[in-house]
Design an enzyme around this catalytic site. Structure first.
Site, PDB file in Angstrom:
ATOM      1  CB  SER A  28      -0.872   0.019   1.252  1.00 17.07           C
ATOM      2  OG  SER A  28      -1.461   1.294   1.418  1.00 17.07           O
ATOM      3  CE1 TYR A  32      -3.663  -2.401   5.109  1.00 15.32           C
ATOM      4  CE2 TYR A  32      -3.171  -0.072   4.792  1.00 15.32           C
ATOM      5  CZ  TYR A  32      -3.603  -1.278   4.286  1.00 15.32           C
ATOM      6  OH  TYR A  32      -3.978  -1.375   2.959  1.00 15.32           O
TER       7      TYR A  32
HETATM    8  N1  LIG Z   1      -8.738  -0.673  -1.520  1.00 14.12           N
HETATM    9  C1  LIG Z   1      -7.758   0.172  -1.425  1.00 14.12           C
HETATM   10  O1  LIG Z   1      -7.907   1.372  -1.627  1.00 14.12           O
HETATM   11  C2  LIG Z   1      -6.375  -0.303  -1.066  1.00 14.12           C
HETATM   12  C3  LIG Z   1      -5.333   0.634  -0.966  1.00 14.12           C
HETATM   13  C4  LIG Z   1      -4.063   0.206  -0.646  1.00 14.12           C
HETATM   14  C5  LIG Z   1      -3.834  -1.152  -0.422  1.00 14.12           C
HETATM   15  N2  LIG Z   1      -4.859  -2.038  -0.511  1.00 14.12           N
HETATM   16  C6  LIG Z   1      -4.579  -3.440  -0.256  1.00 14.12           C
HETATM   17  O2  LIG Z   1      -5.139  -4.217  -1.277  1.00 14.12           O
HETATM   18  C7  LIG Z   1      -5.609  -5.444  -0.750  1.00 14.12           C
HETATM   19  C8  LIG Z   1      -7.071  -5.647  -1.128  1.00 14.12           C
HETATM   20  O3  LIG Z   1      -7.836  -4.553  -0.676  1.00 14.12           O
HETATM   21  P1  LIG Z   1      -9.425  -4.570  -0.771  1.00 14.12           P
HETATM   22  O4  LIG Z   1      -9.902  -3.217  -0.422  1.00 14.12           O
HETATM   23  O5  LIG Z   1      -9.845  -5.200  -2.035  1.00 14.12           O
HETATM   24  O6  LIG Z   1      -9.694  -5.569   0.451  1.00 14.12           O
HETATM   25  P2  LIG Z   1     -11.009  -6.186   1.011  1.00 14.12           P
HETATM   26  O7  LIG Z   1     -12.210  -5.719   0.282  1.00 14.12           O
HETATM   27  O8  LIG Z   1     -10.918  -5.966   2.466  1.00 14.12           O
HETATM   28  O9  LIG Z   1     -10.823  -7.709   0.633  1.00 14.12           O
HETATM   29  C9  LIG Z   1      -9.961  -8.470   1.330  1.00 14.12           C
HETATM   30  C10 LIG Z   1     -10.185  -9.922   0.980  1.00 14.12           C
HETATM   31  O10 LIG Z   1      -9.317 -10.593   1.856  1.00 14.12           O
HETATM   32  C11 LIG Z   1      -9.994 -11.656   2.480  1.00 14.12           C
HETATM   33  N3  LIG Z   1      -9.519 -11.721   3.867  1.00 14.12           N
HETATM   34  C12 LIG Z   1      -9.513 -10.728   4.783  1.00 14.12           C
HETATM   35  N4  LIG Z   1      -8.971 -11.189   5.931  1.00 14.12           N
HETATM   36  C13 LIG Z   1      -8.613 -12.475   5.707  1.00 14.12           C
HETATM   37  C14 LIG Z   1      -7.999 -13.482   6.492  1.00 14.12           C
HETATM   38  N5  LIG Z   1      -7.636 -13.285   7.776  1.00 14.12           N
HETATM   39  N6  LIG Z   1      -7.785 -14.689   5.931  1.00 14.12           N
HETATM   40  C15 LIG Z   1      -8.157 -14.939   4.671  1.00 14.12           C
HETATM   41  N7  LIG Z   1      -8.740 -14.023   3.860  1.00 14.12           N
HETATM   42  C16 LIG Z   1      -8.967 -12.813   4.390  1.00 14.12           C
HETATM   43  C17 LIG Z   1     -11.479 -11.349   2.382  1.00 14.12           C
HETATM   44  O11 LIG Z   1     -12.108 -12.554   2.068  1.00 14.12           O
HETATM   45  P3  LIG Z   1     -13.374 -13.164   2.854  1.00 14.12           P
HETATM   46  O12 LIG Z   1     -13.972 -12.062   3.693  1.00 14.12           O
HETATM   47  O13 LIG Z   1     -14.251 -13.637   1.757  1.00 14.12           O
HETATM   48  O14 LIG Z   1     -12.785 -14.255   3.655  1.00 14.12           O
HETATM   49  C18 LIG Z   1     -11.578 -10.403   1.188  1.00 14.12           C
HETATM   50  O15 LIG Z   1     -11.979 -11.084   0.019  1.00 14.12           O
HETATM   51  C19 LIG Z   1      -5.347  -5.377   0.746  1.00 14.12           C
HETATM   52  O16 LIG Z   1      -4.105  -5.988   1.030  1.00 14.12           O
HETATM   53  C20 LIG Z   1      -5.242  -3.912   1.021  1.00 14.12           C
HETATM   54  O17 LIG Z   1      -4.433  -3.646   2.146  1.00 14.12           O
HETATM   55  C21 LIG Z   1      -6.108  -1.642  -0.824  1.00 14.12           C
END
Ligand SMILES: NC(=O)c1ccc[n+]([C@@H]2O[C@H](COP(=O)([O-])OP(=O)(O)OC[C@H]3O[C@@H](n4cnc5c(N)ncnc54)[C@H](OP(=O)(O)O)[C@@H]3O)[C@@H](O)[C@H]2O)c1
Length: 254
Positions: free
Chosen positions: A144, A157
């Protein structure tokens, strides 16, 4: 040699995308599948994964799923032990804890570091030997911009995400000569389900203004970067952190 589009194809490769039932993981999984990879989706609930697998199969893609909590290393080992060869790992799971430092006790800090960073080590330990044996592999760790640019209220984080970029560089240095490249992918602000409330809050509006493109990213806008890093087109890209943030981290003021 043809560069485009053949060098972006992933036919014959199998990719595991962690946390791919929704959000950025799902978008990257769709992109990798469209580029020809067999994709293994991952999450904590088979009921959320099954419709996604069906959606990919209906579109003519090759897809399956594995199911485990990142904190459960025994389940991780069993599921991945039964999954067959995996050539591409996109490690995308990343839990957040947006509380201020004073409210995060030692156990909460350690738990988030475990799920977001130490679990990446466990995954790589399981998958890297097969990649080395086959002489080809791609490790892509989703970090991130918060790993490099501090914001208040993200201490665990940000520590985990900064660690993932460093982990990617360390792996790149050690395994490039064995045919396995390792890079980090660093998203900025994406309007995923998880960020839905933040995106429409005053803080979200400030992020929009801060971005040179004057908007949040759509989730699908991460997919091209993941396909690129996984593909033969990125054969000499190793130890890099690819930032996809609309220029936020390139600028001091929006
Ligand atoms: N969105 C942004 O703006 C952004 C910005 C910077 C970085 N990121 C990074 O990009 C990645 C994805 O972001 P996102 O916003 O798409 O995330 P999200 O919507 O929170 O999705 C996370 C996924 O991870 C799974 N998950 C969460 N905790 C878990 C655990 N303990 N074990 C197994 N699976 C788990 C969830 O699956 P289930 O609930 O189905 O199990 C969900 O499908 C993350 O690493 C985040 O830090 C995102």
């Amino acid at each position: 040699m043809s560069i485009f589009p053949d060098r972006f194809r992933l036919d014959g490769r199998a990719a595991l995308i962690t946390g791919s039932a929704r959000g950025l993981g799902w978008e990257m999984a769709k992109g990798l599948a469209e580029a020809g990879a067999k994709v293994l989706l991952h999450g904590r609930a088979r009921s959320r994964l099954a419709p996604r697998v069906a959606e990919l199969e209906t579109a003519g893609r090759d897809a399956g799923a594995v199911c485990f909590d990142m904190a459960d290393r025994a389940a991780m080992a069993v599921e991945l032990g039964n999954a067959g060869p995996i050539d591409i790992l996109v490690h995308n799971v990343g839990e957040r804890d947006r509380r201020p430092f004073a409210e995060i006790d030692h156990d909460a800090f350690a738990r988030l570091i475990d799920v977001d960073l130490v679990a990446a080590h466990a995954l790589v330990k399981l998958l890297l030997p097969g990649m080395i044996e086959r002489g080809w592999g791609r490790l892509i760790l989703v970090s991130s911009i918060v790993g490099d640019l501090a914001v208040p209220g993200a201490v665990s984080y940000a520590t985990a995400k900064g660690g993932l970029s460093a982990f990617a560089r360390a792996l790149a240095a050690e395994f490039g000569a064995r045919g396995v490249t390792c890079n980090a992918l660093s998203p900025g602000f994406f309007a995923t389900e998880t960020n839905a409330q933040l995106a429409v809050s005053p803080a979200g509006e400030r992020q929009r203004e801060r971005c040179p493109l004057k908007r949040w990213a759509e989730p699908w806008e991460i997919a091209g970067a993941a396909v690129f890093l996984a593909s033969p087109a990125a054969s000499f890209v190793n130890g890099h952190t690819l930032v996809v943030d609309g220029g936020v981290s390139a600028t001091y003021l929006g």
